[in-house]
Scaffold this active site. Sequence first.
Site, short mmCIF file in Angstrom:
data_model
loop_
_atom_site.label_atom_id
_atom_site.label_comp_id
_atom_site.label_asym_id
_atom_site.label_seq_id
_atom_site.Cartn_x
_atom_site.Cartn_y
_atom_site.Cartn_z
N ASN A 119 -1.20 -17.77 -0.92
CA ASN A 119 -2.57 -18.26 -1.12
C ASN A 119 -2.63 -19.39 -2.13
OD1 ASN A 119 -4.05 -17.21 -3.75
ND2 ASN A 119 -2.61 -15.63 -3.15
N HIS B 55 6.26 -13.21 6.06
CA HIS B 55 5.50 -12.72 4.90
C HIS B 55 5.30 -11.21 5.03
CE1 HIS B 55 2.13 -12.14 2.13
NE2 HIS B 55 2.45 -13.31 1.58
N THR C 234 -4.57 -12.90 5.73
CA THR C 234 -5.74 -12.96 4.82
C THR C 234 -5.76 -14.22 3.96
OG1 THR C 234 -4.46 -11.63 3.28
CG2 THR C 234 -6.08 -10.46 4.64
N CYS D 122 -9.59 -12.74 3.60
CA CYS D 122 -10.43 -11.88 2.76
C CYS D 122 -11.41 -12.75 1.97
CB CYS D 122 -9.56 -11.05 1.82
SG CYS D 122 -8.67 -12.05 0.64
N GLU E 203 2.94 -9.27 4.33
CA GLU E 203 1.66 -8.83 4.94
C GLU E 203 1.75 -8.84 6.47
OE1 GLU E 203 -1.98 -11.00 3.80
OE2 GLU E 203 -2.65 -10.69 5.86
N CYS F 54 -3.71 -3.41 -0.51
CA CYS F 54 -5.08 -3.86 -0.72
C CYS F 54 -6.01 -3.19 0.31
CB CYS F 54 -5.16 -5.37 -0.58
SG CYS F 54 -6.85 -5.95 -0.71
S1 SF4 Z 1 -5.81 -11.83 -1.65
FE1 SF4 Z 1 -7.23 -10.65 -0.39
S2 SF4 Z 1 -5.91 -9.33 0.85
FE2 SF4 Z 1 -4.66 -10.09 -0.85
S3 SF4 Z 1 -4.85 -8.55 -2.45
FE3 SF4 Z 1 -6.48 -10.05 -2.84
S4 SF4 Z 1 -8.30 -9.24 -1.79
FE4 SF4 Z 1 -6.49 -8.19 -0.99
#
Ligand code: SF4
Length: 314
Positions: A228, A131, A169, A198, A133, A102
């Site tokens: 998320n 994770h 994020t 983000c 990320e 991303c």
């Molecule tokens: S959640 Fe945020 S960091 Fe993850 S892919 Fe989507 S825009 Fe990118």
Amino acid sequence: MKNSAGQLEVVVARSAGTCFGVEAAIELAEQHRQPILGPIVHNPQIVNNLAEKGIPILERYQDLEKVNNMGFKEVVITAHGYPKGLKESLKQKGIQFHDATCPVLLKWVYGKIRTFEEKGFRIILVGNPNHAEIIASRSYGNGIQVVYSKEDVDKLPEYSGKTVAICQTTITKEKFQQLVNYIRETKYPEMRAIDTRCKPVKNQQQAVEDLAQWVDAILIIGGFNSSNTTNLANLAKKYLPKHTYHIDSPDLIQSDWLQNIEHLGIGAGTSTPKSQINDVQQRIAEVYSGKVVFRREGKAGEILDGDFTPEDEV
Ligand code: SF4
């Protein structure tokens, strides 16, 4: 709560569903149809769709050594980013790569790490150390400390130089703020902290929190392995502890969840395809005995590629 007319209003949270980073990653994977170094995003439906198209999904980095033996000459890097040495290592093996990382990570998070280190800060990364990320992001600095609990903070070394905290994020602002406060209280009183969530995640978290405050129940749609989406469910549970349902398939909806309620909210993580939200809406209409009215809350905010988080110091 009970609607005597037997009508159920279903309200989809603004910004629910896939973000630009996830959509671009899926597009890249479908375009190249090469083995992917792990689940392209944390949504089983998306991953299964790609696998059904014949695209191999590898174990994130464990299979790297085997890529040549498997006869592959190209791979796709997932949206969650990649550890610093990965591309060089692929080049040495003669393997081409297509990078679906991303842009928020490439331009915003990795950039922040670089900038703060150049200014002499020691970086504390607040996020899940397991994770993908975080595994990737921490490799872009020297000695970045990762914390995800108070116990992790207790283990931070004494240090009197400049420190800054940044975050995963997809973490909730609440969790980030709690750990920042605890670090300041117990370790580094002058630590700066930058909210590097983000923009799509910030928007979705706010939207779900707004919705959960007035609906009678809420469905959060997305993979159980999606950080998320899980965070959205946890946010909703603050307001609807007994009536928040995290589902990854419309088949999980139980008709009794819809009984005696008037307003049902729907939230969905950044890795949840819009088609999955539509399937859930269709299922609700099938399962509910009365009339169902659907609407989307507010305008879905237009989030442009490169429209990152403004600098939020917490
Ligand atoms: S959640 Fe945020 S960091 Fe993850 S892919 Fe989507 S825009 Fe990118």
